[in-house]
Design a protein around this motif. Structure first.
Motif, mmCIF file in Angstrom:
data_model
loop_
_atom_site.group_PDB
_atom_site.id
_atom_site.type_symbol
_atom_site.label_atom_id
_atom_site.label_comp_id
_atom_site.label_asym_id
_atom_site.label_seq_id
_atom_site.Cartn_x
_atom_site.Cartn_y
_atom_site.Cartn_z
ATOM 1 N N GLN A 78 0.813 -1.229 0.000
ATOM 2 C CA GLN A 78 0.000 0.000 0.000
ATOM 3 C C GLN A 78 0.842 1.273 0.000
ATOM 4 O O GLN A 78 0.310 2.353 -0.149
ATOM 5 N N GLU A 79 2.205 1.153 0.164
ATOM 6 C CA GLU A 79 2.971 2.406 0.216
ATOM 7 C C GLU A 79 3.523 2.722 -1.161
ATOM 8 O O GLU A 79 4.317 1.977 -1.697
ATOM 9 N N SER A 80 3.136 3.896 -1.719
ATOM 10 C CA SER A 80 3.667 4.262 -3.039
ATOM 11 C C SER A 80 4.824 5.235 -2.830
ATOM 12 O O SER A 80 4.933 5.863 -1.770
ATOM 13 N N GLN A 81 5.687 5.392 -3.830
ATOM 14 C CA GLN A 81 6.846 6.264 -3.659
ATOM 15 C C GLN A 81 6.563 7.692 -4.098
ATOM 16 O O GLN A 81 7.348 8.569 -3.848
ATOM 17 N N ILE A 82 5.437 7.888 -4.805
ATOM 18 C CA ILE A 82 5.104 9.236 -5.266
ATOM 19 C C ILE A 82 3.900 9.743 -4.481
ATOM 20 O O ILE A 82 2.938 9.005 -4.249
ATOM 21 N N VAL A 83 3.988 10.979 -4.006
ATOM 22 C CA VAL A 83 2.858 11.613 -3.316
ATOM 23 C C VAL A 83 2.380 12.761 -4.206
ATOM 24 O O VAL A 83 3.199 13.528 -4.711
ATOM 25 N N GLU A 84 1.071 12.848 -4.426
ATOM 26 C CA GLU A 84 0.557 13.942 -5.246
ATOM 27 C C GLU A 84 -0.373 14.826 -4.428
ATOM 28 O O GLU A 84 -1.226 14.326 -3.702
ATOM 29 N N SER B 77 -2.034 8.588 8.692
ATOM 30 C CA SER B 77 -3.176 7.989 8.003
ATOM 31 C C SER B 77 -4.461 8.511 8.639
ATOM 32 O O SER B 77 -4.574 8.576 9.862
ATOM 33 N N LYS B 78 -5.421 8.892 7.805
ATOM 34 C CA LYS B 78 -6.668 9.468 8.318
ATOM 35 C C LYS B 78 -7.427 8.454 9.169
ATOM 36 O O LYS B 78 -8.159 8.832 10.087
ATOM 37 N N SER B 79 -7.186 7.152 8.892
ATOM 38 C CA SER B 79 -7.920 6.152 9.683
ATOM 39 C C SER B 79 -7.494 6.248 11.154
ATOM 40 O O SER B 79 -8.251 5.932 12.052
ATOM 41 N N ALA B 80 -6.244 6.750 11.392
ATOM 42 C CA ALA B 80 -5.783 6.890 12.788
ATOM 43 C C ALA B 80 -6.387 8.132 13.421
ATOM 44 O O ALA B 80 -6.254 8.352 14.625
ATOM 45 N N LEU B 81 -7.032 8.963 12.583
ATOM 46 C CA LEU B 81 -7.566 10.235 13.106
ATOM 47 C C LEU B 81 -9.071 10.165 13.300
ATOM 48 O O LEU B 81 -9.721 11.201 13.381
ATOM 49 N N PHE C 2 -0.826 19.360 3.713
ATOM 50 C CA PHE C 2 -1.945 19.097 2.804
ATOM 51 C C PHE C 2 -2.482 17.703 3.105
ATOM 52 O O PHE C 2 -1.942 16.979 3.935
ATOM 53 N N GLU C 3 -3.570 17.342 2.470
ATOM 54 C CA GLU C 3 -4.105 15.993 2.677
ATOM 55 C C GLU C 3 -4.518 15.410 1.334
ATOM 56 O O GLU C 3 -4.761 16.152 0.375
ATOM 57 N N ASP C 4 -4.556 14.073 1.259
ATOM 58 C CA ASP C 4 -5.176 13.409 0.102
ATOM 59 C C ASP C 4 -6.219 12.461 0.668
ATOM 60 O O ASP C 4 -6.564 12.563 1.847
ATOM 61 N N SER C 5 -6.713 11.543 -0.123
ATOM 62 C CA SER C 5 -7.835 10.716 0.350
ATOM 63 C C SER C 5 -7.427 9.880 1.568
ATOM 64 O O SER C 5 -8.213 9.676 2.481
ATOM 65 N N GLU C 6 -6.146 9.452 1.613
ATOM 66 C CA GLU C 6 -5.772 8.552 2.725
ATOM 67 C C GLU C 6 -5.099 9.262 3.903
ATOM 68 O O GLU C 6 -5.276 8.848 5.039
ATOM 69 N N ASN C 7 -4.249 10.257 3.594
ATOM 70 C CA ASN C 7 -3.355 10.775 4.648
ATOM 71 C C ASN C 7 -3.403 12.290 4.794
ATOM 72 O O ASN C 7 -3.827 13.001 3.889
ATOM 73 N N VAL C 8 -2.863 12.719 5.955
ATOM 74 C CA VAL C 8 -2.534 14.133 6.167
ATOM 75 C C VAL C 8 -1.009 14.207 6.107
ATOM 76 O O VAL C 8 -0.335 13.338 6.664
ATOM 77 N N TYR C 9 -0.458 15.199 5.398
ATOM 78 C CA TYR C 9 0.994 15.339 5.241
ATOM 79 C C TYR C 9 1.430 16.640 5.892
ATOM 80 O O TYR C 9 0.904 17.694 5.573
#
Ligand SMILES: CC[C@@H]1C(=O)N(C)c2cncnc2N1C1CCCC1
Length: 311
Positions: A9-15, A62-66, A97-104
């Motif tokens: 599930q971990e990708s190397q590119i973050v958009e 990960s947003k699931s932890a939030l 910033f955030e995407d569907s899964e995470n907060v960065y």
């Protein structure tokens, strides 16, 4: 082909998707680098922004932890406080910033880790090193307190060193901003390492003096090699803090100025502690010239006598 180390599930590119004011969508791409470790709920990586070629330390949560309101609230408080700060001795807050899964959360990369790792390697520091690091920590605290912010968790592990060996105060997860002068805080969450007696006491509130207390604990720890109240179990440590039960070991050379300063700070009544300006006026900081920055060699070995001769 996927790199063997890359788990699914971990990708190397973050958009990062940015919706412009005129409705256009802009995509900012980042490349995930080295895994730096875990910080709270976050997994931390080096992150390279592909446009500005800037590298940061990215807390990826990960947003699931939030899902619990409490942890989401804590994260928002940390971001709200940290993003407004700008000082050479405070970890830089680059972007979030955030995407569907995470907060960065993108923070200033501090490639020489923290004073925790430094003390683990060196066992204890020379007086000139303790002066240099304490001075930078106090400069950072002066900035925070002037903006009505109490850090509340000043400890070795939250004092970072960047590639230039500058000390940076980080981790604002327990920090709080006072709304008015004289306001007293009552609650504190988490397990701050260098907790002040008035916080343990819980009757009266606490304020900036808890960070002052921590500088006393920090100074003792850097010079002696372990915290003043440390015991094998937390309850005993708390009892020692309440009793103000600490002493300087006979076999470890600590100067009279250092002992005098630390003893003036580690007092149970917060009102009796010196303020940051009074601390800076103490003989401990004026007895010899203090280097602005230490050489990276001191990450491994004490400063050489030829280096010290210039002070
Ligand atoms: C991003 C988390 C934390 C940190 O706050 N900074 C500024 C930092 C900056 N540069 C490297 N590491 C940093 N850390 C480490 C990562 C693992 C544990 C704490």
């Amino acid at each position: 082909t996927r790199r063997p180390s890359q788990d699914s599930q971990e990708s190397q590119i973050v958009e990062e998707k940015i919706v412009k004011i005129n409705g256009e969508i802009e995509i900012k791409s980042y490349s995930k680098g080295r895994f730096l470790g875990k910080g709270g709920f976050a997994r931390v990586y080096e992150l390279l922004s592909l446009d500005a070629k800037q590298i940061t330390a990215a807390k990826i949560i990960s947003k699931s932890a939030l899902n619990k309101a409490r942890s989401r609230q804590k994260l928002m408080s940390e971001i709200k406080i940290h993003r407004a700060l700008k000082h050479p001795n405070i970890v830089g807050f680059e972007h979030f910033f955030e995407d569907s899964e995470n907060v960065y959360i993108l923070l200033e990369l501090c490639s020489n880790q923290t004073l925790n790792e430094l003390l683990r390697r060196r066992k204890r520091l020379t007086e000139i090193e303790a002066q240099c690091y304490l001075l930078q920590c106090i400069e950072g605290l002066k900035y925070l307190h002037s903006h009505r912010i109490i850090h509340r968790d000043i400890k070795l592990g939250n004092l970072f060193l960047n590639d230039k060996m500058q000390l940076k105060i980080g981790d604002f997860g327990l920090a709080t901003k006072l709304e008015f002068d004289g306001e007293k805080k009552r609650t504190i969450c988490g397990t701050p390492n260098y907790i002040a007696p008035e916080v343990l006491d819980g009757k009266i509130g606490h304020s900036y003096e808890v960070d002052i207390w921590s500088t006393g604990v920090l100074g003792y720890t850097l010079l002696v090699g372990k915290p003043p109240f440390e015991t094998s179990d937390v309850k005993t440590t708390y009892r020692r803090i309440k009793m103000n039960a600490y002493s300087f070991p006979e076999n470890i050379p600590v100067s009279d100025e250092a002992k005098d300063l630390i003893s003036s700070i580690l007092v149970s009544n917060p009102a009796d502690r010196p303020n940051l300006d009074e601390i800076l006026k103490h003989d401990f900081f004026s007895k010899n010239a203090i280097p602005k920055l230490l050489p990276a060699s001191t990450l491994a070995v004490p400063p050489s006598s030829s280096y010290l001769r210039q002070f």
